[in-house]
Enzyme design. Structure first.
Site, PDB file in Angstrom:
ATOM      1  N   LYS A 158      42.131 135.104 152.014  1.00  0.00           N
ATOM      2  CA  LYS A 158      42.492 133.981 152.884  1.00  0.00           C
ATOM      3  C   LYS A 158      43.810 134.295 153.579  1.00  0.00           C
ATOM      4  O   LYS A 158      44.831 133.660 153.343  1.00  0.00           O
ATOM      5  CB  LYS A 158      42.545 132.692 152.073  1.00  0.00           C
TER       6      LYS A 158
ATOM      7  N   ARG B  28      43.529 149.160 141.646  1.00  0.00           N
ATOM      8  CA  ARG B  28      44.419 150.309 141.796  1.00  0.00           C
ATOM      9  C   ARG B  28      45.086 150.712 140.482  1.00  0.00           C
ATOM     10  O   ARG B  28      45.350 151.895 140.231  1.00  0.00           O
ATOM     11  CB  ARG B  28      45.492 149.981 142.847  1.00  0.00           C
TER      12      ARG B  28
ATOM     13  N   ARG C 134      49.956 129.150 144.804  1.00  0.00           N
ATOM     14  CA  ARG C 134      51.089 130.073 144.884  1.00  0.00           C
ATOM     15  C   ARG C 134      51.852 129.897 146.202  1.00  0.00           C
ATOM     16  O   ARG C 134      53.052 130.142 146.263  1.00  0.00           O
ATOM     17  CB  ARG C 134      50.623 131.522 144.721  1.00  0.00           C
ATOM     18  N   ASN C 135      51.150 129.471 147.266  1.00  0.00           N
ATOM     19  CA  ASN C 135      51.829 129.237 148.541  1.00  0.00           C
ATOM     20  C   ASN C 135      52.768 128.041 148.444  1.00  0.00           C
ATOM     21  O   ASN C 135      53.886 128.066 148.942  1.00  0.00           O
ATOM     22  CB  ASN C 135      50.799 129.038 149.653  1.00  0.00           C
TER      23      ASN C 135
ATOM     24  N   TRP D 262      42.198 136.059 141.582  1.00  0.00           N
ATOM     25  CA  TRP D 262      41.020 135.629 142.331  1.00  0.00           C
ATOM     26  C   TRP D 262      39.895 136.647 142.191  1.00  0.00           C
ATOM     27  O   TRP D 262      38.730 136.291 142.019  1.00  0.00           O
ATOM     28  CB  TRP D 262      41.399 135.390 143.786  1.00  0.00           C
TER      29      TRP D 262
ATOM     30  N   LYS E 184      45.532 126.792 155.953  1.00  0.00           N
ATOM     31  CA  LYS E 184      45.840 125.956 154.776  1.00  0.00           C
ATOM     32  C   LYS E 184      46.927 126.599 153.917  1.00  0.00           C
ATOM     33  O   LYS E 184      47.706 125.887 153.262  1.00  0.00           O
ATOM     34  CB  LYS E 184      44.567 125.678 153.969  1.00  0.00           C
TER      35      LYS E 184
END
Length: 329
Positions: free
Chosen positions: A107, A32, A256-257, A11, A192
């Site tokens: 999110k 990182r 992915r959720n 993202w 969501k």
């Protein structure tokens, strides 16, 4: 305009791509991973995420020293998983945020603290909500990489800030608009992901499209009850920032959720699902936060309760599924 983007995932990469379409923007991109930074500096693409997207070195410069990435910029875009945001910003002080607008592309909620991202930034770095905004979809990074038509909504209490950032994100394949419902957009985005995870679980158990349609319909009612309770305002929840973002996350192959939930439904443990995905499913942490907060709110939230019972209480999948079925209509 100089913008700092924090995060090295898909993202964050998509946001850098969108912003780099604007000829008036210079981007300082922090991540990182030192090897990824060195690779981007040399080869001009992210080696791990959306690697087909190339960036012009005159517009995008990668950093692994976060304080250097903050110097001389007007805006900061946060695009790391909520669970790792505090760690990513370690060493920064309110002075580093002075004069900067902060845009959340996250999110999720800060685990244990159960804070929205904007509240965390306000509490930790003194940035008022009027200098913050949040990005809502529906918009998957993979489709941004393919330059498919996408829509974004930028929410901020300061409509001028929302409109300014929306203009920076607007390009030939992204249409961005502005609203003032910051909390509504943030809570809807958290929810969501929970719903998509729950949809994945039930799909993994063998539930079909009919049941998922009922789940998503009930989920919209659950989200509406939550928003009305914690952030009362006039809003059209059937618009793309709310319903649209829910639909794409609940149904898309790129969610992915949903993928995480599907593995749980098929019998994976939480740990094994996380290891196999190699990406963070924000909904896993969000379930805990919303469930704990709802002890105070006392809102009817059967889908959130279902996800919590499966993920954190380790209850029987089939038992909880049967209980959920009886609470939907």
């Amino acid at each position: 305009m100089k913008i700092t983007v924090i995060g090295g995932g898909s993202w964050a990469t998509a946001i850098v791509k969108i912003l780099s379409e604007n000829s008036g923007i210079k981007i300082k991109w922090w991540m990182r991973n030192h090897e990824a930074v060195d690779h981007i500096r040399k080869h001009h693409h992210n080696p791990k995420y959306l690697s087909s997207v190339e960036f012009h070195p005159s517009k995008v410069k990668a950093y692994h020293q976060i304080k250097e990435a903050f110097k001389g910029t007007n805006m900061v875009v946060l695009a790391v998983p909520a669970a790792f945001l505090s760690e990513a910003l370690e060493g920064l002080t309110p002075d580093h945020f002075e004069g900067k607008a902060v845009i959340s592309a996250i999110k999720g909620m800060i685990p244990k603290k159960h804070l929205l991202i904007t509240d965390f930034i306000k509490e930790s770095f003194g940035v008022p909500l009027e200098r913050q905004a949040a990005i809502a979809g529906p918009c998957h990074a993979e489709e941004v990489a393919a330059e498919k038509n996408s829509y974004l909504t930028i929410a901020s209490p300061d409509l001028g800030l929302a409109e300014q950032f929306a203009a920076l994100m607007d390009c030939r394949y992204v249409r961005a608009s502005a609203i003032t419902d910051l909390y509504g957009v943030e809570y809807a985005a958290v929810m969501k992901n929970i719903v998509a995870l729950a949809c994945g679980i039930t799909h993994g158990l063998g539930a079909g499209d009919n049941f998922q349609a009922v789940m998503v319909s009930n989920a919209m009612l659950e989200i509406k009850r939550l928003l009305n309770a914690v952030s009362p305002a006039e809003r059209e929840v059937s618009s793309s920032a709310y319903l649209g973002d829910l639909l794409v996350t609940a149904y898309s192959q790129f969610s992915r959720n949903r993928a995480f939930g599907n593995m749980i439904g098929r019998g994976y443990s939480v740990k094994s699902a996380q290891l196999e995905m190699n990406m963070v499913a924000e909904g896993y942490y969000a379930v805990k936060s919303i469930f704990e907060l709802n002890k105070e709110w006392q809102i009817e939230m059967p889908i959130t309760r279902f996800a919590h019972a499966v993920l954190y209480e380790k209850n029987s999948l089939k038992k909880e599924f049967n209980s959920l079925r009886k609470n939907l209509f």
